[in-house]
Motif scaffolding. Structure first.
Motif, PDB file in Angstrom:
ATOM      1  N   ALA A  57       0.805  -1.227   0.000  1.00  0.00           N
ATOM      2  CA  ALA A  57       0.000   0.000   0.000  1.00  0.00           C
ATOM      3  C   ALA A  57       0.841   1.282   0.000  1.00  0.00           C
ATOM      4  O   ALA A  57       0.511   2.239  -0.714  1.00  0.00           O
ATOM      5  N   PRO A  58       1.956   1.384   0.747  1.00  0.00           N
ATOM      6  CA  PRO A  58       2.720   2.641   0.749  1.00  0.00           C
ATOM      7  C   PRO A  58       3.351   2.972  -0.600  1.00  0.00           C
ATOM      8  O   PRO A  58       3.670   4.138  -0.859  1.00  0.00           O
ATOM      9  N   ARG A  59       3.529   1.980  -1.449  1.00  0.00           N
ATOM     10  CA  ARG A  59       4.158   2.236  -2.745  1.00  0.00           C
ATOM     11  C   ARG A  59       3.166   2.689  -3.808  1.00  0.00           C
ATOM     12  O   ARG A  59       3.553   3.026  -4.924  1.00  0.00           O
ATOM     13  N   GLY A 108      -7.560   4.002  -7.319  1.00  0.00           N
ATOM     14  CA  GLY A 108      -8.794   3.466  -7.870  1.00  0.00           C
ATOM     15  C   GLY A 108      -9.166   2.197  -7.144  1.00  0.00           C
ATOM     16  O   GLY A 108      -8.764   1.964  -5.990  1.00  0.00           O
ATOM     17  N   PHE A 109      -9.929   1.345  -7.835  1.00  0.00           N
ATOM     18  CA  PHE A 109     -10.428   0.131  -7.192  1.00  0.00           C
ATOM     19  C   PHE A 109      -9.285  -0.802  -6.801  1.00  0.00           C
ATOM     20  O   PHE A 109      -9.344  -1.479  -5.770  1.00  0.00           O
ATOM     21  N   GLY A 110      -8.238  -0.860  -7.577  1.00  0.00           N
ATOM     22  CA  GLY A 110      -7.103  -1.714  -7.254  1.00  0.00           C
ATOM     23  C   GLY A 110      -6.454  -1.326  -5.940  1.00  0.00           C
ATOM     24  O   GLY A 110      -6.085  -2.182  -5.132  1.00  0.00           O
ATOM     25  N   GLU A 111      -6.345  -0.002  -5.695  1.00  0.00           N
ATOM     26  CA  GLU A 111      -5.773   0.466  -4.440  1.00  0.00           C
ATOM     27  C   GLU A 111      -6.682   0.109  -3.259  1.00  0.00           C
ATOM     28  O   GLU A 111      -6.208  -0.293  -2.190  1.00  0.00           O
ATOM     29  N   VAL A 112      -7.998   0.245  -3.449  1.00  0.00           N
ATOM     30  CA  VAL A 112      -8.951  -0.090  -2.384  1.00  0.00           C
ATOM     31  C   VAL A 112      -8.869  -1.582  -2.057  1.00  0.00           C
ATOM     32  O   VAL A 112      -8.962  -1.985  -0.877  1.00  0.00           O
ATOM     33  N   LYS A 113      -8.662  -2.422  -3.059  1.00  0.00           N
ATOM     34  CA  LYS A 113      -8.541  -3.864  -2.807  1.00  0.00           C
ATOM     35  C   LYS A 113      -7.316  -4.171  -1.955  1.00  0.00           C
ATOM     36  O   LYS A 113      -7.377  -5.007  -1.041  1.00  0.00           O
ATOM     37  N   HIS A 157     -13.254  -1.853  13.988  1.00  0.00           N
ATOM     38  CA  HIS A 157     -12.040  -1.060  13.734  1.00  0.00           C
ATOM     39  C   HIS A 157     -11.471  -1.254  12.316  1.00  0.00           C
ATOM     40  O   HIS A 157     -11.118  -0.260  11.653  1.00  0.00           O
ATOM     41  N   PRO A 158     -11.349  -2.491  11.768  1.00  0.00           N
ATOM     42  CA  PRO A 158     -10.838  -2.631  10.395  1.00  0.00           C
ATOM     43  C   PRO A 158     -11.704  -1.923   9.362  1.00  0.00           C
ATOM     44  O   PRO A 158     -11.181  -1.384   8.375  1.00  0.00           O
ATOM     45  N   VAL A 159     -13.018  -1.892   9.589  1.00  0.00           N
ATOM     46  CA  VAL A 159     -13.914  -1.204   8.646  1.00  0.00           C
ATOM     47  C   VAL A 159     -13.650   0.295   8.674  1.00  0.00           C
ATOM     48  O   VAL A 159     -13.555   0.957   7.619  1.00  0.00           O
ATOM     49  N   ALA A 169      -9.184   4.830   2.397  1.00  0.00           N
ATOM     50  CA  ALA A 169      -9.688   4.981   1.030  1.00  0.00           C
ATOM     51  C   ALA A 169     -10.122   6.419   0.777  1.00  0.00           C
ATOM     52  O   ALA A 169      -9.848   6.991  -0.289  1.00  0.00           O
ATOM     53  N   MET A 170     -10.808   7.027   1.758  1.00  0.00           N
ATOM     54  CA  MET A 170     -11.253   8.413   1.586  1.00  0.00           C
ATOM     55  C   MET A 170     -10.059   9.360   1.469  1.00  0.00           C
ATOM     56  O   MET A 170     -10.094  10.327   0.691  1.00  0.00           O
ATOM     57  N   MET A 171      -8.998   9.101   2.245  1.00  0.00           N
ATOM     58  CA  MET A 171      -7.821   9.963   2.162  1.00  0.00           C
ATOM     59  C   MET A 171      -7.204   9.901   0.766  1.00  0.00           C
ATOM     60  O   MET A 171      -6.839  10.934   0.176  1.00  0.00           O
ATOM     61  N   ARG A 172      -7.095   8.724   0.209  1.00  0.00           N
ATOM     62  CA  ARG A 172      -6.483   8.579  -1.120  1.00  0.00           C
ATOM     63  C   ARG A 172      -7.358   9.173  -2.211  1.00  0.00           C
ATOM     64  O   ARG A 172      -6.877   9.870  -3.109  1.00  0.00           O
ATOM     65  N   LEU A 173      -8.656   8.892  -2.165  1.00  0.00           N
ATOM     66  CA  LEU A 173      -9.539   9.440  -3.189  1.00  0.00           C
ATOM     67  C   LEU A 173      -9.649  10.953  -3.065  1.00  0.00           C
ATOM     68  O   LEU A 173      -9.748  11.667  -4.072  1.00  0.00           O
ATOM     69  N   GLY A 174      -9.603  11.457  -1.812  1.00  0.00           N
ATOM     70  CA  GLY A 174      -9.605  12.905  -1.632  1.00  0.00           C
ATOM     71  C   GLY A 174      -8.366  13.539  -2.224  1.00  0.00           C
ATOM     72  O   GLY A 174      -8.434  14.614  -2.846  1.00  0.00           O
ATOM     73  N   TYR A 175      -7.213  12.884  -2.043  1.00  0.00           N
ATOM     74  CA  TYR A 175      -5.973  13.408  -2.623  1.00  0.00           C
ATOM     75  C   TYR A 175      -6.064  13.423  -4.147  1.00  0.00           C
ATOM     76  O   TYR A 175      -5.649  14.384  -4.794  1.00  0.00           O
ATOM     77  N   ARG A 176      -6.617  12.357  -4.705  1.00  0.00           N
ATOM     78  CA  ARG A 176      -6.727  12.314  -6.170  1.00  0.00           C
ATOM     79  C   ARG A 176      -7.619  13.442  -6.681  1.00  0.00           C
ATOM     80  O   ARG A 176      -7.300  14.081  -7.695  1.00  0.00           O
ATOM     81  N   MET A 177      -8.741  13.709  -6.012  1.00  0.00           N
ATOM     82  CA  MET A 177      -9.618  14.803  -6.421  1.00  0.00           C
ATOM     83  C   MET A 177      -8.892  16.141  -6.331  1.00  0.00           C
ATOM     84  O   MET A 177      -8.973  16.979  -7.246  1.00  0.00           O
TER      85      MET A 177
END
Length: 621
Positions: A74-76, A83-88, A121-123, A130-138
């Motif tokens: 994930a850090p790389r 996208g969906f691959g990162e969320v997986k 907690h895992p949820v 996921a929100m942090m990454r998608l927010g960064y992309r936006m």
């Protein structure tokens, strides 16, 4: 300004992406732990109901999540492409960490930690990451749109040269998905300033540093007016970066009508670049303007460029004589487009056909003739085609020169080659014999100035190594070079053609003119440069040595040991002082014997050439 500053900041921290990503994820794991307590117990109890060892449990979970995220890669990941691959990947890491953490807590009998917190907690971690990454992309795509007018980032470029050409080039590409990060310029007065709103980062030799710092994908060389040595240095630095390298058109291309924002890939000609030759424009114009000019081999590499150079001086009529229908069509279309006022005569013809040549010269009465028709591929002419080479290159020259003299042509220029010096192959010997034919014609036809121009390889001509190397690199290699030490003289096609035209203007009859080709180039170095310029490394596209071919020399020469040169008034155009040439009657007798031979085996042709040229030393290995 804010968005450019933000982009610069994000670019500077990009080399530390993995560590920062892992740190932020660890913070989110801790925050998600508190949010889970808040969701489960409410504001009244979310802090007070925790067991005393909760902090230790949280610390263990943070380390466990960090380990799982690292193992899942994930850090790389690049957040701007999330996208969906990162969320997986995140889901897998959170599920594994949550499961192992819950098992550890339960096995340790830490009953003070609510089971619902362990389950939720895992949820919470997955949602927050996921929100942090998608927010960064936006945010990133919005920033790209504010900077370049497009949310798609396809190119991040550094521009070498913060002059007028660079500014025009940047203005033309900034709204096409390009992000110009900065300028590089050696001018100390431009340091730490902004040009067109873009910072000048440093000198050219710091390219590698800024490429790594800013995540550069393309380098643009915008130095068309620089000295050739400076331009070659900039191109060498750019090609050594291993990135895609583009350049603005050179001054010559700009003069021919190309626009400065029309970026193109680097060509080997750019690395060769020398100081432009100062021609006698007045003398050339007097020689060609308002005259009828005939060019044999008009569709070939040299012939077609001669057509363009001649057309610049406004001839009354330009007669294109060519045996290839397609080549004739191509040059006719090109000249019609760029020189619509020049009257063209398009003739399908073969210099081996004396009757047709005589008819053509008598009909159109050219004042100037450039004889560029020739077979020039050394290995091809060496094996099974010796008679074809001599018939076309030597007898064809005699036919064209004879027809020219009979019709009263004022100037006749033969395009010769460095392979005519101490020839070791049939092609070179046939061209040396053609030079002797011209010398004979000069002695018996005083009304026409006969001259030859001798030069080496031209970059990009048909049959040269440049197109071959390009094809091999495009296929992924290997690039085949005959020998690690083989060298050749090189010149660009326009440079050679301009000097040929200049020779026609100042040339005296019976002279052989030699072009100063500069320093010889090692072919293996040329191959390495082309591999790098194509964006590959030499360990990706290999170089393979295939061995010298029949008739091939390691080193070409422009003069024999007994020849010297005299300078002319034009830089890089010299006169070869020839010695020990055969007598004119010997050349004429040899020509008649050759005509009477007809098609004969290769060895017979070689014997005939040796009888005229004692220096001809065939090399069949």
């Amino acid at each position: 300004m804010f968005w450019l500053t933000l982009d610069t900041f994000l670019t500077r921290i990009r080399p530390f992406r993995a560590g920062i990503s892992l740190l932020l994820d660890a913070v989110l794991v801790a925050l998600a732990w508190h949010a889970t307590y808040l969701f489960r117990l409410g504001f009244e109890k979310w802090w007070s109901a925790r067991p005393s060892y909760d902090t230790a449990v949280l610390a263990g979970l943070v380390l466990l999540y960090a380990l799982m995220l690292w193992l899942w890669g994930a850090p790389r990941g690049m957040w701007r492409f999330s996208g969906f691959g990162e969320v997986k990947r995140l889901a897998g890491a959170c599920l594994m960490a949550g499961l192992l953490g819950a098992v550890a807590v339960l096995m340790a009998h830490l009953s003070g930690v609510p089971r619902s917190v362990l389950a939720l907690h895992p949820v919470f971690c997955l949602i927050s990451m996921a929100m942090m990454r998608l927010g960064y992309r936006m945010l990133y795509e919005h920033m790209r749109g504010r900077i370049s007018g497009s949310s798609v980032e396809s190119h991040r470029a550094l521009v070498m040269g913060a002059g007028q050409a660079g500014r025009l080039a940047v203005a033309g590409i900034q709204h096409q998905g390009w992000v110009v990060v900065g300028w590089l310029d050696d001018d100390p007065l431009k340091r730490d300033v902004r040009v067109a709103g873009i910072p000048v980062l440093g000198p050219l030799d710091q390219l590698a540093r800024f490429v790594a710092l800013h995540g550069i994908t393309h380098v643009i060389v915008a130095m068309p007016s620089a000295e050739p040595a400076q331009r070659r240095r900039a191109l060498a630095l750019a090609s050594s970066s291993g990135l895609n390298v583009l350049t603005v058109p050179s001054n010559t291309e700009l003069l021919s009508g190309r626009r400065v924002e029309q970026l193109r890939h680097i060509e080997p000609e750019d690395l060769l670049g020398r100081e432009p030759v100062q021609l006698d424009e007045g003398g050339i114009s007097e020689c060609l303007n308002g005259r009828t000019v005939l060019i044999t081999g008009a569709g070939g590499s040299i012939g077609s460029e001669l057509c363009r150079q001649v057309a610049r001086y406004g001839p009354k009529k330009l007669v294109l004589y060519e045996q290839s229908e397609f080549a004739l069509y191509q040059i006719e279309q090109d000249l019609t487009l760029h020189f619509p006022l020049v009257q063209l005569v398009r003739l399908m013809g073969d210099v081996k056909d004396l009757d047709h040549l005589r008819q053509t010269f008598q009909r159109f009465k050219p004042q100037v003739t450039f004889h560029a028709a020739a077979y020039k591929h050394v290995p091809l002419m060496e094996d099974e085609n010796a008679w074809a080479a001599v018939r076309n290159n030597t007898l064809g020259t005699y036919h064209a020169a004879l027809a020219a003299a009979e019709s009263g042509v004022e100037r006749f220029v033969l395009i010769s080659t460095d392979k005519a010096v101490n020839p070791t192959n049939v092609m070179g010997a046939s061209k040396r014999a053609a030079e002797l034919v011209l010398s004979h014609m000069a002695s018996v036809h005083a009304g026409t100035r006969f001259m030859a121009v001798r030069f080496g390889n031209v970059l990009g001509s048909s049959g040269s190594v440049i197109p071959k190397f390009k094809e091999q690199i495009a296929r992924g290699g290997p690039v085949t070079v005959t020998h690690p030490d083989i060298t050749r003289y090189f010149m660009t096609i326009p440079e050679a053609a301009r000097l040929v035209v200049q020779a026609a203007a100042i040339g005296e009859t019976g002279r052989v003119y030699v072009l100063d080709m500069g320093d010889p180039v090692r072919i293996v170095d040329l191959a390495r440069d082309m591999i790098r310029l194509s964006g590959h490394r030499t360990d990706e596209v290999l170089i393979q040595f295939s061995g010298l071919r029949p008739g091939e020399k390691l080193f070409e020469e422009l003069l024999t040991a007994s020849e010297t040169t005299l300078p002319t008034t034009i830089q890089r155009l010299n006169i070869a002082c020839l010695q020990d040439s055969p007598k004119d009657d010997q050349v004429l007798r040899w020509l008649f014997e050759l005509c009477a031979m007809g098609a004969v085996p290769d060895e017979t042709v070689r014997r005939a050439l040796r009888s005229l040229l004692p220096e001809f030393s065939p090399s069949l290995h």
